[in-house]
Design a protein around this motif. Sequence first.
Motif, PDB file in Angstrom:
ATOM      1  N   LEU A  91     -77.589  50.986 -19.689  1.00 32.05           N
ATOM      2  CA  LEU A  91     -76.014  50.623 -19.206  1.00 32.05           C
ATOM      3  C   LEU A  91     -75.656  48.789 -19.889  1.00 32.05           C
ATOM      4  CD1 LEU A  91     -76.840  50.497 -14.883  1.00 32.05           C
ATOM      5  CD2 LEU A  91     -74.782  51.750 -16.573  1.00 32.05           C
ATOM      6  N   ALA A  92     -76.716  48.869 -20.897  1.00 31.32           N
ATOM      7  CA  ALA A  92     -76.754  47.412 -21.163  1.00 31.32           C
ATOM      8  C   ALA A  92     -76.295  47.853 -23.001  1.00 31.32           C
ATOM      9  CB  ALA A  92     -78.351  46.753 -22.214  1.00 31.32           C
ATOM     10  N   ARG A  93     -75.997  49.310 -23.275  1.00 29.76           N
ATOM     11  CA  ARG A  93     -75.015  49.666 -24.287  1.00 29.76           C
ATOM     12  C   ARG A  93     -73.588  49.226 -24.066  1.00 29.76           C
ATOM     13  NH1 ARG A  93     -79.606  53.300 -25.444  1.00 29.76           N
ATOM     14  NH2 ARG A  93     -78.602  54.383 -24.101  1.00 29.76           N
ATOM     15  N   ARG A  94     -73.077  49.130 -22.747  1.00 28.41           N
ATOM     16  CA  ARG A  94     -71.841  49.269 -22.318  1.00 28.41           C
ATOM     17  C   ARG A  94     -71.146  48.248 -21.661  1.00 28.41           C
ATOM     18  NH1 ARG A  94     -70.488  54.341 -18.209  1.00 28.41           N
ATOM     19  NH2 ARG A  94     -68.571  53.675 -18.188  1.00 28.41           N
ATOM     20  N   ALA A  95     -72.751  47.095 -20.784  1.00 36.00           N
ATOM     21  CA  ALA A  95     -72.123  45.971 -20.152  1.00 36.00           C
ATOM     22  C   ALA A  95     -73.197  44.651 -21.150  1.00 36.00           C
ATOM     23  CB  ALA A  95     -72.474  45.982 -18.396  1.00 36.00           C
ATOM     24  N   PRO A  96     -72.488  43.290 -21.064  1.00 35.95           N
ATOM     25  CA  PRO A  96     -73.419  42.661 -21.043  1.00 35.95           C
ATOM     26  C   PRO A  96     -74.027  42.126 -20.272  1.00 35.95           C
ATOM     27  CG  PRO A  96     -71.249  41.427 -20.949  1.00 35.95           C
ATOM     28  CD  PRO A  96     -70.891  43.137 -20.729  1.00 35.95           C
ATOM     29  N   LEU A  97     -75.269  42.339 -20.208  1.00 38.01           N
ATOM     30  CA  LEU A  97     -76.099  42.389 -19.005  1.00 38.01           C
ATOM     31  C   LEU A  97     -77.482  41.450 -19.399  1.00 38.01           C
ATOM     32  CD1 LEU A  97     -77.399  46.198 -18.340  1.00 38.01           C
ATOM     33  CD2 LEU A  97     -76.002  44.162 -17.214  1.00 38.01           C
ATOM     34  N   ASN A  98     -78.303  41.355 -18.578  1.00 40.30           N
ATOM     35  CA  ASN A  98     -79.320  39.749 -18.927  1.00 40.30           C
ATOM     36  C   ASN A  98     -80.356  40.780 -18.726  1.00 40.30           C
ATOM     37  OD1 ASN A  98     -81.035  38.317 -18.438  1.00 40.30           O
ATOM     38  ND2 ASN A  98     -79.912  36.388 -18.074  1.00 40.30           N
ATOM     39  N   LEU A  99     -80.889  41.511 -20.251  1.00 37.29           N
ATOM     40  CA  LEU A  99     -81.716  42.526 -19.913  1.00 37.29           C
ATOM     41  C   LEU A  99     -82.749  42.242 -19.503  1.00 37.29           C
ATOM     42  CD1 LEU A  99     -81.718  45.208 -20.538  1.00 37.29           C
ATOM     43  CD2 LEU A  99     -81.575  45.237 -22.918  1.00 37.29           C
ATOM     44  N   ARG A 100     -83.741  41.109 -20.093  1.00 40.62           N
ATOM     45  CA  ARG A 100     -84.934  41.061 -20.242  1.00 40.62           C
ATOM     46  C   ARG A 100     -84.881  40.639 -18.702  1.00 40.62           C
ATOM     47  NH1 ARG A 100     -86.962  35.794 -22.178  1.00 40.62           N
ATOM     48  NH2 ARG A 100     -86.175  36.493 -24.038  1.00 40.62           N
ATOM     49  N   ARG A 101     -83.947  39.869 -17.883  1.00 45.02           N
ATOM     50  CA  ARG A 101     -84.566  39.412 -15.922  1.00 45.02           C
ATOM     51  C   ARG A 101     -84.301  40.379 -15.627  1.00 45.02           C
ATOM     52  NH1 ARG A 101     -81.757  33.663 -15.720  1.00 45.02           N
ATOM     53  NH2 ARG A 101     -83.331  33.286 -17.273  1.00 45.02           N
ATOM     54  N   LEU A 102     -82.797  41.081 -15.570  1.00 46.31           N
ATOM     55  CA  LEU A 102     -83.106  42.615 -15.223  1.00 46.31           C
ATOM     56  C   LEU A 102     -83.967  42.994 -15.025  1.00 46.31           C
ATOM     57  CD1 LEU A 102     -81.015  43.734 -13.258  1.00 46.31           C
ATOM     58  CD2 LEU A 102     -79.884  44.984 -14.595  1.00 46.31           C
ATOM     59  N   ALA A 106     -76.391  35.983 -11.448  1.00 48.30           N
ATOM     60  CA  ALA A 106     -75.210  35.813 -11.609  1.00 48.30           C
ATOM     61  C   ALA A 106     -74.271  34.747 -12.977  1.00 48.30           C
ATOM     62  CB  ALA A 106     -74.578  35.565 -10.249  1.00 48.30           C
ATOM     63  N   HIS A 107     -75.245  34.113 -13.127  1.00 49.04           N
ATOM     64  CA  HIS A 107     -73.979  32.893 -13.566  1.00 49.04           C
ATOM     65  C   HIS A 107     -75.534  32.177 -15.304  1.00 49.04           C
ATOM     66  CE1 HIS A 107     -72.368  31.620 -10.933  1.00 49.04           C
ATOM     67  NE2 HIS A 107     -73.313  31.190  -9.899  1.00 49.04           N
ATOM     68  N   GLY A 108     -76.355  33.833 -15.643  1.00 48.27           N
ATOM     69  CA  GLY A 108     -77.240  34.043 -16.590  1.00 48.27           C
ATOM     70  C   GLY A 108     -76.739  34.704 -17.939  1.00 48.27           C
ATOM     71  N   LYS A 109     -77.340  34.168 -19.129  1.00 47.90           N
ATOM     72  CA  LYS A 109     -76.361  34.738 -20.287  1.00 47.90           C
ATOM     73  C   LYS A 109     -77.528  35.804 -20.674  1.00 47.90           C
ATOM     74  CE  LYS A 109     -74.619  30.340 -22.437  1.00 47.90           C
ATOM     75  NZ  LYS A 109     -75.067  29.415 -23.217  1.00 47.90           N
ATOM     76  N   LYS A 110     -77.033  37.204 -21.269  1.00 44.92           N
ATOM     77  CA  LYS A 110     -78.259  37.978 -21.597  1.00 44.92           C
ATOM     78  C   LYS A 110     -78.723  37.928 -22.364  1.00 44.92           C
ATOM     79  CE  LYS A 110     -74.556  39.843 -25.419  1.00 44.92           C
ATOM     80  NZ  LYS A 110     -74.247  41.085 -26.438  1.00 44.92           N
ATOM     81  N   ALA A 111     -80.648  38.128 -22.290  1.00 40.97           N
ATOM     82  CA  ALA A 111     -81.087  37.533 -23.015  1.00 40.97           C
ATOM     83  C   ALA A 111     -81.610  38.523 -24.598  1.00 40.97           C
ATOM     84  CB  ALA A 111     -82.470  38.309 -22.291  1.00 40.97           C
ATOM     85  N   ILE A 112     -80.936  40.180 -24.605  1.00 41.19           N
ATOM     86  CA  ILE A 112     -80.466  40.792 -26.180  1.00 41.19           C
ATOM     87  C   ILE A 112     -79.189  41.022 -26.454  1.00 41.19           C
ATOM     88  CG2 ILE A 112     -82.021  42.443 -26.999  1.00 41.19           C
ATOM     89  CD1 ILE A 112     -83.661  42.422 -24.469  1.00 41.19           C
ATOM     90  N   PRO A 113     -78.646  40.593 -27.368  1.00 40.88           N
ATOM     91  CA  PRO A 113     -77.796  42.172 -27.888  1.00 40.88           C
ATOM     92  C   PRO A 113     -77.832  43.192 -27.645  1.00 40.88           C
ATOM     93  CG  PRO A 113     -78.346  40.058 -29.518  1.00 40.88           C
ATOM     94  CD  PRO A 113     -79.222  40.103 -28.209  1.00 40.88           C
ATOM     95  N   ASN A 153     -90.915  49.404 -24.748  1.00 44.40           N
ATOM     96  CA  ASN A 153     -90.589  50.771 -25.861  1.00 44.40           C
ATOM     97  C   ASN A 153     -89.796  50.290 -26.054  1.00 44.40           C
ATOM     98  OD1 ASN A 153     -93.308  51.144 -25.691  1.00 44.40           O
ATOM     99  ND2 ASN A 153     -93.308  52.420 -23.789  1.00 44.40           N
ATOM    100  N   GLY A 154     -88.733  49.829 -25.141  1.00 47.69           N
ATOM    101  CA  GLY A 154     -87.236  49.678 -25.166  1.00 47.69           C
ATOM    102  C   GLY A 154     -86.619  48.575 -25.914  1.00 47.69           C
ATOM    103  N   ALA A 155     -86.830  47.595 -26.191  1.00 51.10           N
ATOM    104  CA  ALA A 155     -86.792  46.158 -27.007  1.00 51.10           C
ATOM    105  C   ALA A 155     -87.924  45.742 -27.837  1.00 51.10           C
ATOM    106  CB  ALA A 155     -85.965  45.176 -25.591  1.00 51.10           C
ATOM    107  N   ARG A 156     -87.982  46.848 -28.912  1.00 52.96           N
ATOM    108  CA  ARG A 156     -88.590  46.532 -30.073  1.00 52.96           C
ATOM    109  C   ARG A 156     -88.763  44.698 -30.648  1.00 52.96           C
ATOM    110  NH1 ARG A 156     -90.834  50.998 -30.099  1.00 52.96           N
ATOM    111  NH2 ARG A 156     -90.345  52.715 -29.401  1.00 52.96           N
ATOM    112  N   ARG A 157     -87.175  44.938 -30.276  1.00 55.15           N
ATOM    113  CA  ARG A 157     -87.047  43.061 -31.228  1.00 55.15           C
ATOM    114  C   ARG A 157     -87.915  42.078 -30.215  1.00 55.15           C
ATOM    115  NH1 ARG A 157     -80.836  43.703 -32.391  1.00 55.15           N
ATOM    116  NH2 ARG A 157     -81.095  44.335 -30.579  1.00 55.15           N
TER     117      ARG A 157
END
Length: 361
Positions: free
Chosen positions: A97-108, A168-175, A327-331
């Motif tokens: 989903l993060a590949r198509r929406a600006p998710l705050n990935l780490r926090r989610l 709800a008001h956070g920024k995404k952690a990983i572009p 494993n998914g966020a290798r950076r």
Amino acid sequence: SYNSMATAEEQGLGHAMAELERRCRRTRGYGDFWSFMLVAEGLKSTEFVEWVAVALTRRAHGLVGLYSLVLASAFTLAMLVTNDAALFAVIPLTFALARRAPLNLRRLVIYEIMAVNLGSAFTPWGNPQNLFIYHHYQLLPATFFQASAPLAAVSSIVLAALMVIGLAHGKKAIPAPSSEAVTPPQVAWGKSAILLGLFALLVLSVMRLLPVYIAAGLLVLYMATADRPGFQRLDWWLLGAFFLLFPTMSGLGELVTRALGGGIASSLGVYGIGIGLSQVISNVPAAMLLSHTTADWRSLFYGVNIGGLGTMVASFANLIGLSLYLNGARRESGLAFIGEALGWNALALVVLGGVFMLFVW
């Protein structure tokens, strides 16, 4: 045998009969844990769990709606197919989903791990500590759900509040690039239907409405003939650890009981020690250890389930979630994830811990 204690005591065999009953409970708990892990592996191979998660998230309207449905998926799936299996479905979906929406990935992902820990507390088969408590104390289904329903209800409110505060008001952690789409899962519907039927039989056996050998026997027969690699995909390390914990924690529990002069008398003490001990040795060993020091299963249940929040070792699911994320966020730095996870877990632990202190007071 379970109904023969009085006769056994009259013949001087009370201790031997009690030991036999304890061994049967341990065997049953381990067998149920193994069976639910096996059916979860089978369902993962059919991509049915992924289909459920994708179907729920497709109903989202806006980013907040997407967060809500992803967390609701994690919370609900953990009730049905165990916390570990829910993570293996939801976290890979989150990366897609993060590949198509600006998710705050780490926090989610951090919230998803908390969601499966708390959601799995609702059912006896949702996590290993629940299965152990359910069988060790020989609980009736209605008795168990009377204790687990308030925890599930309050947990869902706390998760919703955390989502509003942190997502709800956070920024995404990983572009992440937005050009890729989520690949629809290719579900093997026939196998999924069979496995769901077997899952229902396992639930009936846990509820003591069906002999366990029927449910487990049919499951093993199906997996051996239709999905033999499923046995290889099982987390044998986790199963082995769970098996070895029974005798180890039993012995330690007896030592602790003697040291305390008869066990922990205070409900609040059981609850607090359950939370604290989980932070150090994980909540499954904590449940096994403390079960030998108290008959107050409710305080123990609340303590070790809420105690799954906190440190990375507080729950096996925390470590699984960390591994899947890295494993998914290798950076991404593992220390950055752990640091943020500790902060949000501590907040949830303080809130839930304080609320349920009133339940056991």
